[in-house]
Scaffold this motif. Structure first.
Motif, PDB file in Angstrom:
ATOM      1  N   ASN A 184      31.256  57.337   0.443  1.00 25.96           N
ATOM      2  CA  ASN A 184      30.060  56.883  -0.264  1.00 25.96           C
ATOM      3  C   ASN A 184      29.624  55.503   0.206  1.00 25.96           C
ATOM      4  OD1 ASN A 184      29.955  59.225  -1.843  1.00 25.96           O
ATOM      5  ND2 ASN A 184      31.310  58.365  -3.400  1.00 25.96           N
ATOM      6  N   ARG A 185      30.584  54.618   0.422  1.00 27.28           N
ATOM      7  CA  ARG A 185      30.244  53.250   0.809  1.00 27.28           C
ATOM      8  C   ARG A 185      29.646  53.200   2.212  1.00 27.28           C
ATOM      9  NH1 ARG A 185      31.924  48.530  -1.638  1.00 27.28           N
ATOM     10  NH2 ARG A 185      31.466  46.625  -0.467  1.00 27.28           N
ATOM     11  N   LEU A 186      30.180  54.019   3.111  1.00 27.85           N
ATOM     12  CA  LEU A 186      29.714  54.000   4.494  1.00 27.85           C
ATOM     13  C   LEU A 186      28.500  54.894   4.722  1.00 27.85           C
ATOM     14  CD1 LEU A 186      33.094  54.109   6.468  1.00 27.85           C
ATOM     15  CD2 LEU A 186      31.796  52.124   5.684  1.00 27.85           C
ATOM     16  N   GLY A 187      28.209  55.772   3.767  1.00 29.74           N
ATOM     17  CA  GLY A 187      27.104  56.700   3.978  1.00 29.74           C
ATOM     18  C   GLY A 187      27.412  57.682   5.088  1.00 29.74           C
ATOM     19  N   ARG A 188      28.647  58.160   5.115  1.00 29.56           N
ATOM     20  CA  ARG A 188      29.093  59.083   6.163  1.00 29.56           C
ATOM     21  C   ARG A 188      29.376  60.456   5.559  1.00 29.56           C
ATOM     22  NH1 ARG A 188      28.406  57.211  11.449  1.00 29.56           N
ATOM     23  NH2 ARG A 188      28.802  54.971  11.495  1.00 29.56           N
ATOM     24  N   SER A 189      29.246  61.489   6.379  1.00 31.97           N
ATOM     25  CA  SER A 189      29.540  62.841   5.918  1.00 31.97           C
ATOM     26  C   SER A 189      31.034  63.114   6.022  1.00 31.97           C
ATOM     27  CB  SER A 189      28.778  63.867   6.761  1.00 31.97           C
ATOM     28  OG  SER A 189      29.278  63.876   8.090  1.00 31.97           O
ATOM     29  N   VAL A 190      31.462  64.200   5.391  1.00 31.76           N
ATOM     30  CA  VAL A 190      32.860  64.624   5.477  1.00 31.76           C
ATOM     31  C   VAL A 190      33.262  64.814   6.931  1.00 31.76           C
ATOM     32  CG1 VAL A 190      34.492  66.446   4.879  1.00 31.76           C
ATOM     33  CG2 VAL A 190      32.751  65.748   3.231  1.00 31.76           C
ATOM     34  N   PHE A 191      32.383  65.447   7.704  1.00 30.24           N
ATOM     35  CA  PHE A 191      32.715  65.777   9.084  1.00 30.24           C
ATOM     36  C   PHE A 191      32.767  64.532   9.959  1.00 30.24           C
ATOM     37  CE2 PHE A 191      30.408  69.312   7.124  1.00 30.24           C
ATOM     38  CZ  PHE A 191      31.405  70.268   7.158  1.00 30.24           C
ATOM     39  N   SER A 192      31.904  63.553   9.662  1.00 29.96           N
ATOM     40  CA  SER A 192      31.925  62.310  10.427  1.00 29.96           C
ATOM     41  C   SER A 192      33.222  61.549  10.180  1.00 29.96           C
ATOM     42  CB  SER A 192      30.722  61.439  10.048  1.00 29.96           C
ATOM     43  OG  SER A 192      30.717  60.239  10.794  1.00 29.96           O
ATOM     44  N   ILE A 193      33.655  61.490   8.918  1.00 29.92           N
ATOM     45  CA  ILE A 193      34.918  60.826   8.586  1.00 29.92           C
ATOM     46  C   ILE A 193      36.075  61.532   9.289  1.00 29.92           C
ATOM     47  CG2 ILE A 193      36.565  60.395   6.719  1.00 29.92           C
ATOM     48  CD1 ILE A 193      34.340  58.487   6.470  1.00 29.92           C
ATOM     49  N   ARG A 194      36.071  62.854   9.230  1.00 29.28           N
ATOM     50  CA  ARG A 194      37.160  63.629   9.830  1.00 29.28           C
ATOM     51  C   ARG A 194      37.189  63.442  11.344  1.00 29.28           C
ATOM     52  NH1 ARG A 194      37.019  69.828   8.375  1.00 29.28           N
ATOM     53  NH2 ARG A 194      36.898  68.846   6.318  1.00 29.28           N
ATOM     54  N   TRP A 195      36.000  63.488  11.972  1.00 28.30           N
ATOM     55  CA  TRP A 195      35.928  63.320  13.422  1.00 28.30           C
ATOM     56  C   TRP A 195      36.394  61.928  13.837  1.00 28.30           C
ATOM     57  CZ3 TRP A 195      32.645  59.734  15.855  1.00 28.30           C
ATOM     58  CH2 TRP A 195      32.688  59.764  17.245  1.00 28.30           C
ATOM     59  N   ARG A 196      35.967  60.902  13.092  1.00 27.07           N
ATOM     60  CA  ARG A 196      36.344  59.543  13.476  1.00 27.07           C
ATOM     61  C   ARG A 196      37.843  59.317  13.291  1.00 27.07           C
ATOM     62  NH1 ARG A 196      33.987  56.367  17.133  1.00 27.07           N
ATOM     63  NH2 ARG A 196      34.569  54.171  16.834  1.00 27.07           N
ATOM     64  N   ALA A 197      38.412  59.903  12.244  1.00 22.73           N
ATOM     65  CA  ALA A 197      39.857  59.776  12.030  1.00 22.73           C
ATOM     66  C   ALA A 197      40.626  60.391  13.196  1.00 22.73           C
ATOM     67  CB  ALA A 197      40.249  60.445  10.720  1.00 22.73           C
ATOM     68  N   GLU A 198      40.132  61.521  13.681  1.00 20.42           N
ATOM     69  CA  GLU A 198      40.790  62.158  14.818  1.00 20.42           C
ATOM     70  C   GLU A 198      40.605  61.321  16.079  1.00 20.42           C
ATOM     71  OE1 GLU A 198      40.953  66.540  17.007  1.00 20.42           O
ATOM     72  OE2 GLU A 198      39.843  66.242  15.145  1.00 20.42           O
ATOM     73  N   TYR A 199      39.414  60.755  16.253  1.00 19.04           N
ATOM     74  CA  TYR A 199      39.139  59.909  17.422  1.00 19.04           C
ATOM     75  C   TYR A 199      40.060  58.694  17.444  1.00 19.04           C
ATOM     76  CZ  TYR A 199      36.584  56.743  20.526  1.00 19.04           C
ATOM     77  OH  TYR A 199      36.244  55.871  21.531  1.00 19.04           O
ATOM     78  N   LEU A 200      40.347  58.139  16.263  1.00 18.54           N
ATOM     79  CA  LEU A 200      41.220  56.962  16.159  1.00 18.54           C
ATOM     80  C   LEU A 200      42.696  57.341  16.048  1.00 18.54           C
ATOM     81  CD1 LEU A 200      39.081  54.884  13.615  1.00 18.54           C
ATOM     82  CD2 LEU A 200      39.275  54.503  16.082  1.00 18.54           C
TER      83      LEU A 200
END
Length: 414
Positions: free
Chosen positions: A261-277
């Motif tokens: 909610n704070r970042l204004g990101r979707s579920v998939f964006s959070i999941r993708w970025r976590a995998e990228y990092l």
């Protein structure tokens, strides 16, 4: 995977500091040796746009840091800086956040409002009370509402909580271009607050009704959240501050819902970025990327006990989960609803044999103890089209249908 490549927007409309209105005719101003020359202003703009730190700009121009900051604010310059935060910046943020708006702090530090808003979360700073809105923030709000930009994106651009955007819009007397008919700003503000608190759409609709608003349906709330951009992203690149906050959430075993909610990101964006990092699987909870609550052993025991015995919507309400979550977990656990039967090898064989021997779906459904509609749908998925077939005078049993295959084999051998 999200294509998070769009540039970060730091403002929708430029707004320089207001020029004071003279109360009398202006006289000739005496020469001042510290006045800004056109060349200095051009150099300032160039260095600022090149993401040069403000102290270095100050040194290059031979001016004091505060003077450079004042000039940046006067010119209304804004940028998204990718530089790491320094100790002095963190100290100033801690001292001023909550007392001044994120927009004011961002202009003084030469950073975006979103970066300031996110950095405050990293440092664990919260606003005791929302600071007064600035003319620049109001200008961005008006422009965003008029241009039909999702309000979640507008909130991040100006560094304010999403519900607060609608609160301010009410005071300014403006409505978003895509506000659904019959919805007020106050009602939308409350709906977003409840969504961020983790309530389901069904629960939100009921709560709104008890608080004096209209009782809303799940579908109407889903449509509203899509329009506002709540829980959605818009493909912008990830800021270093966002990466740091995501890493912190994994390190601290924190819920990812407030982060989204704070970042204004979707579920998939959070999941993708976590995998990228390389964060996937490093969360203390085995399913740390999931934004909903984990299933405990007690939850699963509850589901095993009641699934199929009480209506699924009621079970979902009791467990504080969505129907989709109930169905998904039941499928993972291999649970079968009492109103549904598993397809056994005999039933699958009977389906094929009935299709080959001209048995009607109605007779087959009676033999299998299934509903005709469900059987028709399942047969279609298997590529078996029965069409219209006459019913038999004596409806066959499951054993009769299976014996047709054995009889056909015997005739072939004879």
């Amino acid at each position: 995977m999200n294509d998070d490549t769009a540039p970060i927007i730091v403002e929708l409309v430029p707004l320089a500091a207001p020029v004071p209105t003279p109360s009398a005719p202006l006289g000739e101003m005496p020469y001042r040796s510290d006045s800004w020359t056109p060349d200095e202003v051009r150099t300032l703009r160039q260095l600022f746009n090149d993401d040069t730190p403000l102290p270095e700009i100050s040194e290059a121009l031979g001016r004091g840091l505060q003077g450079v900051r004042d000039k940046v604010c006067t010119l209304g310059l804004r940028r998204h800086s990718t530089r790491p935060w320094g100790e002095l910046e963190d100290h100033e943020l801690i001292q001023t956040y909550g007392k001044e708006s994120a927009a004011t702090i961002a202009a003084r530090l030469g950073r975006s409002c979103g970066a300031v808003y996110t950095r405050a979360a990293i440092l664990g700073i919260s606003e005791a009370a929302a600071p007064p809105w600035t003319p620049w923030e109001d200008a961005q709000l008006r422009a965003g509402f008029a241009a039909d930009i999702p309000t979640a994106q507008v909130a991040l651009i100006i560094g304010r909580p999403h519900p607060g955007v609608y609160s301010r819009a009410t005071k300014l007397g403006i409505k978003h271009a895509s506000t659904p008919k019959g919805w007020t700003n106050a009602e939308i503000e409350r709906a977003i607050e409840l969504a961020e608190a983790g309530h389901s759409y069904t629960q939100i609709g009921v709560i709104l009704g008890t608080e004096g608003f209209s009782t809303r349906t799940k579908s109407s709330l889903q449509a509203l959240m899509r329009r506002t951009g709540q829980g959605k992203g818009w493909g912008r690149v990830w800021m270093p501050e966002e990466d740091e906050l995501l890493i912190k959430a994994y390190r601290d075993n924190a819920s990812l819902t407030p982060l989204r909610n704070r970042l204004g990101r979707s579920v998939f964006s959070i999941r993708w970025r976590a995998e990228y990092l390389n964060l996937r699987g490093t969360h203390a909870r085995s399913k740390g990327w999931r934004l909903g609550p984990d299933w405990s052993e007690a939850d699963e025991a509850w589901l095993r006990r009641d699934y199929g015995k009480i209506p699924t919507p009621e079970l979902a309400r009791q467990m504080g989960r969505t129907r989709a979550a109930i169905f998904t977990r039941a499928n993972v656990l291999g649970l079968v609803h009492e109103g549904r039967q598993r397809w056994t090898p005999d039933h699958l064989a009977a389906l094929r044999i009935a299709h080959e021997h001209g048995i009607s779906l109605t007779d087959l459904a009676a033999a299998l103890g299934r509903e005709v509609g469900a059987l028709h749908k399942y047969a279609g998925k298997q590529g078996l089209v029965f069409g219209r077939r006459p019913r038999r005078p004596q409806p066959p049993t499951l054993a009769d249908i299976l014996n047709l295959s054995e009889a056909a084999k015997g005739e072939g051998e004879g």
